[in-house]
Design a protein around this motif. Sequence first.
Motif, mmCIF file in Angstrom:
data_model
loop_
_atom_site.group_PDB
_atom_site.id
_atom_site.type_symbol
_atom_site.label_atom_id
_atom_site.label_comp_id
_atom_site.label_asym_id
_atom_site.label_seq_id
_atom_site.Cartn_x
_atom_site.Cartn_y
_atom_site.Cartn_z
ATOM 1 N N UNK A 2 0.845 -1.187 0.000
ATOM 2 C CA UNK A 2 0.000 0.000 0.000
ATOM 3 C C UNK A 2 0.884 1.242 0.000
ATOM 4 N N UNK A 3 0.644 2.167 -0.926
ATOM 5 C CA UNK A 3 1.494 3.342 -1.098
ATOM 6 C C UNK A 3 0.653 4.609 -0.968
ATOM 7 N N UNK A 4 1.126 5.559 -0.164
ATOM 8 C CA UNK A 4 0.446 6.842 -0.004
ATOM 9 C C UNK A 4 0.810 7.789 -1.149
ATOM 10 N N UNK A 5 -0.106 8.684 -1.471
ATOM 11 C CA UNK A 5 0.175 9.731 -2.458
ATOM 12 C C UNK A 5 -0.459 11.029 -1.995
ATOM 13 N N UNK A 6 0.034 12.132 -2.561
ATOM 14 C CA UNK A 6 -0.558 13.456 -2.347
ATOM 15 C C UNK A 6 -0.919 14.021 -3.705
ATOM 16 N N UNK A 7 -2.169 14.451 -3.862
ATOM 17 C CA UNK A 7 -2.603 15.093 -5.104
ATOM 18 C C UNK A 7 -2.456 16.610 -4.917
ATOM 19 N N UNK A 8 -1.725 17.265 -5.826
ATOM 20 C CA UNK A 8 -1.452 18.694 -5.729
ATOM 21 C C UNK A 8 -1.626 19.334 -7.103
#
Length: 269
Positions: A2-8
């Motif tokens: 499971x990998x976290x991401x940030x949408x910007x």
Amino acid sequence: MRVDFVKMHGLGNDFVVLDARAQALPPLGEGMASALADRRSGIGCDQLILLEPSGAADFRMRIFNADGSEVGACGNASRAVALLHGKPARVETGGGIIAVEPRGDGASVDMGEPRFDWQDIPLAYGMDTALMPVSWEGLDQPGAVNVGNPHVVFFVADCDAVPLDRIGPEIETDPLFPERVNVNVASVTDRGHIRLRVWERGAGLTRACGTGACATAVHAMRRGLVERDVAVALPGGTLTIAWGEDNRIRMTGPATEAYRGSFEWGDFA
């Protein structure tokens, strides 16, 4: 996994940011980058940004276009990463080391020095990059500049009237540009303001392009059309570009975190 991401996004130019500085990720290839960037079956973005440890700077930023191709620079992503990092930093990119500094709801970025030699763009053969003797369907005598990635800049009476969605991909893939090229059409409003639209290689029409704003402003300054500090208005908003006496370009503008999430790596690998 499971990998976290940030949408910007920066002025509507949007990114998915993956942070591999603290936790290593498996190798990221073009196929996976384009799958994550897909707006129907992936997360959706113009560029995928991968942050990694660096031996030359505070950290490394890798940039993948929506088609999966890796590029050397992205001005809007640089501001987004500065906001995410939360403090001044030196960042290693494929186009060289840049300096970022968060400011309020955005950031200021030292984009480095522009390059004008035809070999540095690069072009397929030698010519004067300040006034190129080439044209495409009425767009003629552009300039070329590399600001970490290659740009060609056309000055026109009304940039909104140019069918950039049609002519942009033709210019991007012209044999004159062996590494393809970003296509900018700009209108100089006065000596302090420029209007700009950009066809971004590997991504298409974009609401904003930080390196495009830098390249266009510098080329306008080189031609004596504007002062050394200008506001560049793009469809998504306005950036301030200054080209200092030290030959370095500084870009200032907003950046925004939209949301955070996570995904299963194996679903896109």
